[in-house]
Design an enzyme around this catalytic site. Structure first.
Site, PDB file in Angstrom:
ATOM      1  N   GLU A   1       0.592  -0.855   0.244  1.00 54.20           N
ATOM      2  CA  GLU A   1       1.733  -1.727  -0.051  1.00 54.20           C
ATOM      3  C   GLU A   1       2.696  -1.900   1.126  1.00 54.20           C
ATOM      4  O   GLU A   1       3.859  -2.254   0.922  1.00 54.20           O
ATOM      5  CB  GLU A   1       2.495  -1.177  -1.260  1.00 54.20           C
ATOM      6  CG  GLU A   1       1.652  -1.147  -2.525  1.00 54.20           C
ATOM      7  CD  GLU A   1       2.513  -0.917  -3.744  1.00 54.20           C
ATOM      8  OE1 GLU A   1       2.676  -1.864  -4.528  1.00 54.20           O
ATOM      9  OE2 GLU A   1       3.020   0.214  -3.916  1.00 54.20           O
TER      10      GLU A   1
ATOM     11  N   HIS B   1      10.548   1.849  -0.991  1.00 56.69           N
ATOM     12  CA  HIS B   1       9.829   1.488  -2.214  1.00 56.69           C
ATOM     13  C   HIS B   1       9.532   2.774  -2.964  1.00 56.69           C
ATOM     14  O   HIS B   1       8.998   3.724  -2.387  1.00 56.69           O
ATOM     15  CB  HIS B   1       8.514   0.771  -1.903  1.00 56.69           C
ATOM     16  CG  HIS B   1       7.626   0.659  -3.110  1.00 56.69           C
ATOM     17  ND1 HIS B   1       8.023   0.025  -4.261  1.00 56.69           N
ATOM     18  CD2 HIS B   1       6.374   1.147  -3.354  1.00 56.69           C
ATOM     19  CE1 HIS B   1       7.045   0.107  -5.162  1.00 56.69           C
ATOM     20  NE2 HIS B   1       6.048   0.784  -4.632  1.00 56.69           N
TER      21      HIS B   1
ATOM     22  N   HIS C   1       8.928   4.785  -7.177  1.00 59.23           N
ATOM     23  CA  HIS C   1       8.745   4.745  -8.627  1.00 59.23           C
ATOM     24  C   HIS C   1       9.841   5.592  -9.270  1.00 59.23           C
ATOM     25  O   HIS C   1       9.602   6.295 -10.256  1.00 59.23           O
ATOM     26  CB  HIS C   1       7.362   5.259  -9.011  1.00 59.23           C
ATOM     27  CG  HIS C   1       6.251   4.698  -8.196  1.00 59.23           C
ATOM     28  ND1 HIS C   1       5.114   5.392  -7.898  1.00 59.23           N
ATOM     29  CD2 HIS C   1       6.104   3.483  -7.593  1.00 59.23           C
ATOM     30  CE1 HIS C   1       4.313   4.642  -7.148  1.00 59.23           C
ATOM     31  NE2 HIS C   1       4.891   3.482  -6.950  1.00 59.23           N
TER      32      HIS C   1
ATOM     33  N   HIS D   1       6.203  -0.873 -12.478  1.00 63.77           N
ATOM     34  CA  HIS D   1       5.841  -0.354 -11.167  1.00 63.77           C
ATOM     35  C   HIS D   1       6.953   0.509 -10.542  1.00 63.77           C
ATOM     36  O   HIS D   1       6.773   1.701 -10.384  1.00 63.77           O
ATOM     37  CB  HIS D   1       5.490  -1.553 -10.268  1.00 63.77           C
ATOM     38  CG  HIS D   1       4.982  -1.193  -8.910  1.00 63.77           C
ATOM     39  ND1 HIS D   1       4.385  -2.096  -8.076  1.00 63.77           N
ATOM     40  CD2 HIS D   1       4.999  -0.037  -8.233  1.00 63.77           C
ATOM     41  CE1 HIS D   1       4.043  -1.503  -6.945  1.00 63.77           C
ATOM     42  NE2 HIS D   1       4.401  -0.262  -7.028  1.00 63.77           N
TER      43      HIS D   1
END
Lengths: 276, 276, 276, 276
Positions: C108, C127, C129, C198
């Protein structure tokens, strides 16, 4: 668990009789200081309950003397997480320290003394402010066993309201034998009792069992509250037979958890937050 | 995940056939003790599951023998967080220890043996009382994948009700092969199955995968409950294709999390609370 | 925060223009490897985000090269909590590693490259979770600033639905430049964007700022959910001016938290549970 | 708690009078630097509040000088968890550092100075963003004592709305004496005051007491929110007499918790997450 618990109506009389029985049967067995292993286990219990978040700076755990049922062992007034063997004192069943060596005593030692006085089969007692049980003590939602690990809750979890025995203006503490006796009466044959606006009392037949119960009472409370929200009140609890059978099974494997918890208390440790 | 899972109706027959296939194909491969690396991974799995809060003093993880599919490896009866290589025993698919060396065995080893017997593609099994999944097992709210990390839940999460196979008065434990077989049947082709009033079972094709799944099942349960409250029941789950595709992707990066969790088990560690 | 963000309608054109500006202004500044201090800060950011529970085995943080805006720094594919200086690679704005030395790359990485391509003022990207934000990404409840520490949320928190750009059967990952560009478009001028099923993306003008924002986004999500329940939906959020003013104030004291978090990563540490 | 608190109507006048009294009675006692033990306790308080999750990178705790009531001690601007004796500075009651040695100062030191100016009996002040209290500050749900440990909440917990004194476009901070005076006025005779969208202020008659109160305020908030959900709004709080009596009792055992918390700050420690 306890077989010979009197009906509530005949409680005081029967309690006195039970105490008498203890006194008689114990007379010949009374022989000196407590065993070092028992003291070590009591120290471990203090540390474990602190490590596992059942107690913080407050709360206490006691054990009945192994050869003299008219005595019990309890730390001097201090945070359980700091207790060492040297801090353990002996008490009689009126809550008097046999030799206090000038140490401060827990104000609420009468929780322990009065329970030991009335219930011969109780050999260990925890009093805590275990965080997740506090909400159950101040609402009308009964604490019930959601899984086999906390099956001992199947015997029922009464709530002690100090206003009944102490009036509307106490400081919430069980600071004399009379309040201790009221606590013992309300406990009945249950393993766990909640105290409104205060905490809980957990009893067992050994240190290992009472520690196991105190820890899984906390877990059950946390998860039961979650389940009630998730299921919007519809939750499947253990039935009475499942609870009784699982309790018998668990009693045979208490050492599996005890060994883990005890090992953890010996390792370098993290800061333990009091905040649940 | 598992391609050749029989329809539920023809289950017992197909299961027996599958077991037969294993027996045949395995006959020539059976060759002595398990690989030391496999044992090391199983020890690591025990420690990781304890560190991550999936198991406490109770719960267990097993792996199928790498060359003999009729055997599996599982610790002696003890807390997973304390397991070492010396504690790992071998079992046959009836749950008999091949050489117990006098060690106590997990009462519930039949969860493992019966699943290995029926599902040739299962190579690792976790049984736990993973705290956040308990509420889902005692309510009618299905556990579903809220994000890609737990996409393996997309295969469905059945709930095992022990009263169906064991009647209304068990001790909740899977203490014989018959109950183990009922567990295996209910599992079907799912990766995760809940057990009412007890815990869960998680299966995978490797130790790394089953540990990954056990941990993200716990996380999904916690966050799904939160999402249902936040959205007042309106929650967007992964659809079936997203779940299947994400599972394939995750399977390729299992080692990224495994390496982190394994490193953590080797460092000086904090006290681990059993209280979730 | 970012002054020259184009209106959404003219987005692609303006984005291209912005990229051009960068290319021109950067041509003369491009000079070799990144500064060792910047790399040290990026390593610290990886460790801090892991310590603080924003990332677990997955998630990543990047920083734009300090003299060449057409490059950014990001670890090879691995758990952030284990990243060292040797794991940091350089990438161009198409997500190509300049010298991968055979290392596996994050699938990603296009989240980072496409954001850096479009927004010249973004100098760091996370980024994750982050657990508490997951429920907000799968419900229709907007994430909003409940206190001054998370005032940067006042710029709005869009939700990225991958089905719009990737169709109904992705594996949820931003695995190519096209999806990365869709992520960048949806982000707009916000500091934080949620990704349905996500996780989230957080951007900032420095490593210290993006780490601060990622951590307080997690805290805000947790406490906002709690406040909505407590107030039964009635919650007082910061107004637009309070949010803007508090953000300016916080930007001046980022180092106060950074120094604490950084110190913590250097101490002997506890096991970190991935379970939130 | 505080005996001589003026009625709200006569507040400003009485406050000025009280300040005057302090000035007079203090003139003869003013004698040089603060005691090293007091500084050590203040350092411990910083560490304890960080360990227990009441403060993170932000928040501060102060104590009035033990012989000069016109001065108080507070760290330079830094994370409480990193404070050492060398970081402690002295301030006058207008919030001026007596000798700043070039150190940056907390913008919000006026919370402390203005409270010390008005309330002679306050000897220690905590300002924090204690996570669980944030939801109570942004909803209309009063924070009330659910058990004896947090009985000091029985004096009432006002909410400070900065828009009343600072208008609709502040940065939420108490960055001048005027806002500090508004904070002090709103506090009244309470031990704890919430600040909308910001945090809280806790006052006490000693460092030990204010730390105890800050920690149990956080715990009470967390458990009260839980109890309100569990009981669907029906919760039994301590009554006024129970609260007052329990507070008197707790004041006598503050050291029991303090010793535990202090010991914990000296041990090898785990990473402390800012995420609640």
């Amino acid at each position: 668990m306890r077989k010979s618990v009197p009906l509530l109506g005949a409680f005081l009389l029967a309690g006195a009789a039970a105490a008498l029985e203890i006194a008689e049967s114990a007379a010949s067995r009374r022989k000196g200081p407590a065993d070092a292993n028992l003291i070590d286990d009591l120290v471990a219990a203090n540390r474990i309950l602190s490590d596992q978040g059942v107690v913080d700076g407050f709360g206490h755990v006691s054990v009945r003397h192994e050869t003299d049922p008219m005595r019990f062992l309890l730390a001097r007034s201090m945070a359980p997480g700091l207790v060492t063997a040297d801090d353990i004192l002996e008490f009689d069943l009126d809550g008097n320290a046999l030799e206090s060596r000038g140490r401060a005593l827990y104000v609420e030692r009468f929780i322990h003394s009065e329970i030991y006085k009335v219930y011969p089969d109780v050999r260990a007692v925890v009093h805590s402010h275990s965080p997740s049980i506090i909400p159950f003590g101040i609402t009308n939602v009964p604490l019930r066993p959601i899984y086999h690990m906390s099956s001992f809750l199947g015997a029922g979890v009464p709530i002690f309201e100090i206003r009944e025995a102490g009036g509307p203006a106490t400081d919430m503490l069980i600071r004399n034998p009379g309040l201790g006796a009221a606590v013992a009466r309300k406990l009945g044959k249950s393993a766990v009792m909640l105290m409104r606006g205060h905490g809980n009392v957990v009893v067992g037949q050994s240190i290992q069992q009472v520690v196991f119960r105190a820890i899984y009472t906390e877990i059950n409370a946390k998860l039961q509250a979650e389940a009630l929200r998730l299921g919007q009140g519809e939750v499947a609890f253990l039935n009475a037979e499942e609870a009784a059978n699982a309790t018998a099974t668990n009693n045979a494997v208490l050492s599996r958890a005890w060994e883990l918890w005890k090992q953890r208390t010996l390792r370098p440790r993290a800061e333990h937050s009091s905040v649940p």
